[in-house]
Scaffold this motif. Structure first.
Motif, PDB file in Angstrom:
ATOM      1  N   ASP A   1       0.660  -1.425  -0.055  1.00  0.00           N
ATOM      2  CA  ASP A   1       0.128   0.049   0.038  1.00  0.00           C
ATOM      3  C   ASP A   1       0.641   1.196   0.006  1.00  0.00           C
ATOM      4  OD1 ASP A   1       1.131  -0.189   2.548  1.00  0.00           O
ATOM      5  OD2 ASP A   1      -0.835  -0.085   3.732  1.00  0.00           O
ATOM      6  N   SER A   2       2.146   1.148  -0.580  1.00  0.00           N
ATOM      7  CA  SER A   2       3.025   2.169  -0.518  1.00  0.00           C
ATOM      8  C   SER A   2       2.460   3.410  -1.634  1.00  0.00           C
ATOM      9  CB  SER A   2       4.430   1.802  -0.977  1.00  0.00           C
ATOM     10  OG  SER A   2       4.419   1.454  -2.389  1.00  0.00           O
ATOM     11  N   GLY A   3       1.672   3.083  -2.318  1.00  0.00           N
ATOM     12  CA  GLY A   3       1.237   4.086  -3.526  1.00  0.00           C
ATOM     13  C   GLY A   3       2.189   3.952  -4.765  1.00  0.00           C
ATOM     14  N   THR A   4       3.319   3.258  -4.570  1.00  0.00           N
ATOM     15  CA  THR A   4       4.002   3.458  -5.807  1.00  0.00           C
ATOM     16  C   THR A   4       3.572   2.402  -7.073  1.00  0.00           C
ATOM     17  OG1 THR A   4       6.131   2.956  -4.217  1.00  0.00           O
ATOM     18  CG2 THR A   4       6.608   2.652  -6.526  1.00  0.00           C
ATOM     19  N   LEU A   5       3.599   3.094  -8.132  1.00  0.00           N
ATOM     20  CA  LEU A   5       3.022   2.588  -9.187  1.00  0.00           C
ATOM     21  C   LEU A   5       4.125   1.572  -9.950  1.00  0.00           C
ATOM     22  CD1 LEU A   5       1.056   4.703 -11.988  1.00  0.00           C
ATOM     23  CD2 LEU A   5       3.028   3.158 -12.625  1.00  0.00           C
ATOM     24  N   LEU A   6       3.385   0.411 -10.257  1.00  0.00           N
ATOM     25  CA  LEU A   6       4.184  -0.685 -10.810  1.00  0.00           C
ATOM     26  C   LEU A   6       3.732  -0.653 -12.447  1.00  0.00           C
ATOM     27  CD1 LEU A   6       5.822  -3.373 -10.717  1.00  0.00           C
ATOM     28  CD2 LEU A   6       3.337  -4.440 -10.278  1.00  0.00           C
ATOM     29  N   VAL A   7       5.069  -0.846 -13.091  1.00  0.00           N
ATOM     30  CA  VAL A   7       4.815  -0.709 -14.626  1.00  0.00           C
ATOM     31  C   VAL A   7       5.541  -2.202 -15.128  1.00  0.00           C
ATOM     32  CG1 VAL A   7       5.721   0.360 -16.699  1.00  0.00           C
ATOM     33  CG2 VAL A   7       5.457   1.652 -14.997  1.00  0.00           C
ATOM     34  N   GLY A   8       4.422  -3.021 -16.014  1.00  0.00           N
ATOM     35  CA  GLY A   8       4.879  -4.142 -16.548  1.00  0.00           C
ATOM     36  C   GLY A   8       5.333  -4.058 -18.021  1.00  0.00           C
ATOM     37  N   ARG A   9       6.704  -4.634 -18.246  1.00  0.00           N
ATOM     38  CA  ARG A   9       7.325  -4.275 -19.349  1.00  0.00           C
ATOM     39  C   ARG A   9       7.436  -5.530 -20.217  1.00  0.00           C
ATOM     40  NH1 ARG A   9      12.433  -0.008 -19.112  1.00  0.00           N
ATOM     41  NH2 ARG A   9      12.869  -1.190 -21.061  1.00  0.00           N
ATOM     42  N   CYS A  10       7.319  -5.546 -21.320  1.00  0.00           N
ATOM     43  CA  CYS A  10       7.336  -6.834 -22.498  1.00  0.00           C
ATOM     44  C   CYS A  10       8.594  -6.438 -23.374  1.00  0.00           C
ATOM     45  CB  CYS A  10       6.288  -7.029 -22.889  1.00  0.00           C
ATOM     46  SG  CYS A  10       6.632  -8.658 -24.198  1.00  0.00           S
ATOM     47  N   GLU A  11       9.669  -6.958 -23.180  1.00  0.00           N
ATOM     48  CA  GLU A  11      10.882  -6.559 -23.938  1.00  0.00           C
ATOM     49  C   GLU A  11      10.919  -7.324 -25.127  1.00  0.00           C
ATOM     50  OE1 GLU A  11      13.258  -4.315 -22.196  1.00  0.00           O
ATOM     51  OE2 GLU A  11      11.232  -4.255 -21.629  1.00  0.00           O
ATOM     52  N   ALA A  12       9.888  -7.881 -25.513  1.00  0.00           N
ATOM     53  CA  ALA A  12       9.845  -8.691 -26.961  1.00  0.00           C
ATOM     54  C   ALA A  12      10.700  -8.171 -28.094  1.00  0.00           C
ATOM     55  CB  ALA A  12       8.804  -9.484 -27.197  1.00  0.00           C
ATOM     56  N   TYR A  13      10.131  -6.775 -28.458  1.00  0.00           N
ATOM     57  CA  TYR A  13      10.530  -6.298 -29.639  1.00  0.00           C
ATOM     58  C   TYR A  13      12.052  -5.860 -29.625  1.00  0.00           C
ATOM     59  CZ  TYR A  13       6.179  -5.953 -32.296  1.00  0.00           C
ATOM     60  OH  TYR A  13       5.194  -6.204 -33.255  1.00  0.00           O
TER      61      TYR A  13
ATOM     62  N   ALA B   1       9.487  -9.884 -32.726  1.00  0.00           N
ATOM     63  CA  ALA B   1       8.433  -8.917 -33.347  1.00  0.00           C
ATOM     64  C   ALA B   1       7.146  -9.423 -33.502  1.00  0.00           C
ATOM     65  CB  ALA B   1       8.894  -8.229 -34.385  1.00  0.00           C
ATOM     66  N   ASP B   2       6.456  -9.953 -32.236  1.00  0.00           N
ATOM     67  CA  ASP B   2       5.377 -10.728 -32.210  1.00  0.00           C
ATOM     68  C   ASP B   2       4.225  -9.716 -31.405  1.00  0.00           C
ATOM     69  OD1 ASP B   2       3.152 -12.323 -31.900  1.00  0.00           O
ATOM     70  OD2 ASP B   2       4.510 -14.034 -31.392  1.00  0.00           O
ATOM     71  N   LEU B   3       3.423  -9.295 -32.153  1.00  0.00           N
ATOM     72  CA  LEU B   3       2.394  -8.096 -31.480  1.00  0.00           C
ATOM     73  C   LEU B   3       1.559  -8.893 -30.608  1.00  0.00           C
ATOM     74  CD1 LEU B   3       1.833  -5.180 -31.214  1.00  0.00           C
ATOM     75  CD2 LEU B   3       0.073  -5.636 -32.881  1.00  0.00           C
ATOM     76  N   LYS B   4       1.031 -10.110 -31.174  1.00  0.00           N
ATOM     77  CA  LYS B   4       0.110 -11.069 -30.553  1.00  0.00           C
ATOM     78  C   LYS B   4       0.810 -11.391 -29.218  1.00  0.00           C
ATOM     79  CE  LYS B   4      -2.983 -15.106 -30.943  1.00  0.00           C
ATOM     80  NZ  LYS B   4      -3.240 -16.188 -31.860  1.00  0.00           N
TER      81      LYS B   4
ATOM     82  N   GLU C   1       0.209   1.661 -36.026  1.00  0.00           N
ATOM     83  CA  GLU C   1      -0.933   0.513 -35.919  1.00  0.00           C
ATOM     84  C   GLU C   1      -0.566  -0.234 -34.878  1.00  0.00           C
ATOM     85  OE1 GLU C   1      -0.945   2.303 -39.860  1.00  0.00           O
ATOM     86  OE2 GLU C   1       1.035   1.363 -38.504  1.00  0.00           O
ATOM     87  N   ASP C   2       0.575  -0.802 -34.543  1.00  0.00           N
ATOM     88  CA  ASP C   2       1.112  -1.564 -33.338  1.00  0.00           C
ATOM     89  C   ASP C   2       0.864  -0.846 -32.401  1.00  0.00           C
ATOM     90  OD1 ASP C   2       1.782  -3.440 -35.302  1.00  0.00           O
ATOM     91  OD2 ASP C   2       3.895  -3.494 -34.877  1.00  0.00           O
ATOM     92  N   ILE C   3       1.195   0.553 -32.089  1.00  0.00           N
ATOM     93  CA  ILE C   3       1.100   1.115 -31.030  1.00  0.00           C
ATOM     94  C   ILE C   3      -0.582   1.212 -30.648  1.00  0.00           C
ATOM     95  CG2 ILE C   3       1.354   3.512 -29.796  1.00  0.00           C
ATOM     96  CD1 ILE C   3       3.812   3.741 -31.915  1.00  0.00           C
ATOM     97  N   ALA C   4      -1.331   1.756 -31.538  1.00  0.00           N
ATOM     98  CA  ALA C   4      -2.701   1.734 -31.215  1.00  0.00           C
ATOM     99  C   ALA C   4      -3.225   0.452 -30.872  1.00  0.00           C
ATOM    100  CB  ALA C   4      -3.239   2.323 -32.495  1.00  0.00           C
ATOM    101  N   ALA C   5      -2.921  -0.761 -31.469  1.00  0.00           N
ATOM    102  CA  ALA C   5      -3.353  -2.005 -30.966  1.00  0.00           C
ATOM    103  C   ALA C   5      -3.085  -2.283 -29.568  1.00  0.00           C
ATOM    104  CB  ALA C   5      -2.711  -2.914 -31.802  1.00  0.00           C
ATOM    105  N   VAL C   6      -1.863  -1.784 -29.092  1.00  0.00           N
ATOM    106  CA  VAL C   6      -1.488  -2.313 -27.804  1.00  0.00           C
ATOM    107  C   VAL C   6      -2.249  -1.346 -26.957  1.00  0.00           C
ATOM    108  CG1 VAL C   6       0.485  -2.063 -26.060  1.00  0.00           C
ATOM    109  CG2 VAL C   6       0.801  -3.156 -28.378  1.00  0.00           C
TER     110      VAL C   6
END
Length: 269
Positions: free
Chosen positions: A143-155, A160-163, A189-194
């Motif tokens: 409950d610290s209030g720190t925001l968690l960012v989940g990163r996918c490093e595939a690209y 390069a698998d958008l799915k 297109e890829d950015i909008a899809a994500v």
């Protein structure tokens, strides 16, 4: 009135509710203060940028190094700082949790956890393990209030698998990530899809030497833009040009393009 860590974390969360903002990446205390002076509202550390300041390659720093760096940044500015916390400096979820707890204690307002292994033959953790690592980070943040960012490093690792990226990011959101990030996306297109796939969670876009403008990214629904090690590379570019000229030619012309010392003293004064 002093700005507290709780204030920074609350402000940072508020920034993620609407609009699109630039989250520039300083590489040391001086660059962090300069970015605050220029009016940015939040900052993000850069694993590469910091590593180069201590003479190491990216991903060759320790959790001790990084936590000391993060604490220094948080003390130096009144702005929220989002930590580039690489892969949590551990493989197993319990190790990630222990290190994330340390990072939270530095005062950061957010931190990211990557799913890359560092092994080019198997660049990403198995999906199930990657999800458990995000869950462990979420638990450690508490409950610290720190925001968690989940990163996918595939690209970034040539996958390069958008799915696959969308599948992982949505799984990270379900595991507790507040914001999602997939560095390396190039096309609108890829950015909008994500962006659509992870909504209503905010999406972080990496922009380096080229790419969309702030306005264009905002039109695609991007919530925040970071630049990774690009500011550090820009600083090194000027340094190396001048140093190489002196070493190779014995001349000093490049020094004339340096930023005025009086202006720096005024900014830091």
């Amino acid at each position: 009135m002093p700005v507290t860590t709780a204030d920074k974390r609350a402000a940072f969360r508020k920034m993620h509710e609407s609009g699109c903002f630039i989250l520039p990446n300083p590489f040391d205390v001086g660059s962090a203060k300069a970015l605050q002076h220029l009016g940015f509202k939040a900052l993000a550390s850069s694993s590469a940028g910091f590593a180069w300041t201590i003479g190491r390659a990216d991903s060759r720093v320790t959790v001790d190094d990084v936590c000391q760096h993060l604490a220094a940044l948080c003390r130096a500015v009144d702005l929220p700082v989002n930590a580039d916390f690489e892969g949590g400096f551990a493989v197993q979820p319990e190790g990630v949790a222990a290190n994330v707890a340390r990072a939270v204690q530095t005062g950061v307002a957010g931190l990211s956890i990557e799913d890359s292994t560092g092994d080019k033959d198997k660049p990403l953790y198995d999906r199930a393990l990657a999800v458990e690592r995000i869950k462990a980070a979420r638990t450690a943040i508490g409950d610290s209030g720190t925001l968690l960012v989940g990163r996918c490093e595939a690209y970034l690792w040539g996958v390069a698998d958008l799915k696959l990226v969308i599948d992982r990011l949505t799984a990270y959101a379900e595991a507790g990530a507040d914001c999602l990030y997939a560095p390396g996306l190039k096309t609108r297109e890829d950015i909008a899809a994500v962006v659509k796939a992870v909504a209503p969670r905010p999406f972080n876009l990496l922009i380096g030497a080229s790419g969309l403008s702030l306005a264009e990214a905002a039109d695609l629904g991007v919530r925040r833009i970071s630049v990774g090690g690009s500011l550090a590379r820009s600083a090194w570019a000027g340094f190396m040009r001048a140093a190489k000229e002196m070493a190779e030619k014995g001349t000093f012309a490049e020094l004339a393009s340096g930023y005025p010392g009086a202006e720096l003293n005024k900014m830091f004064g």
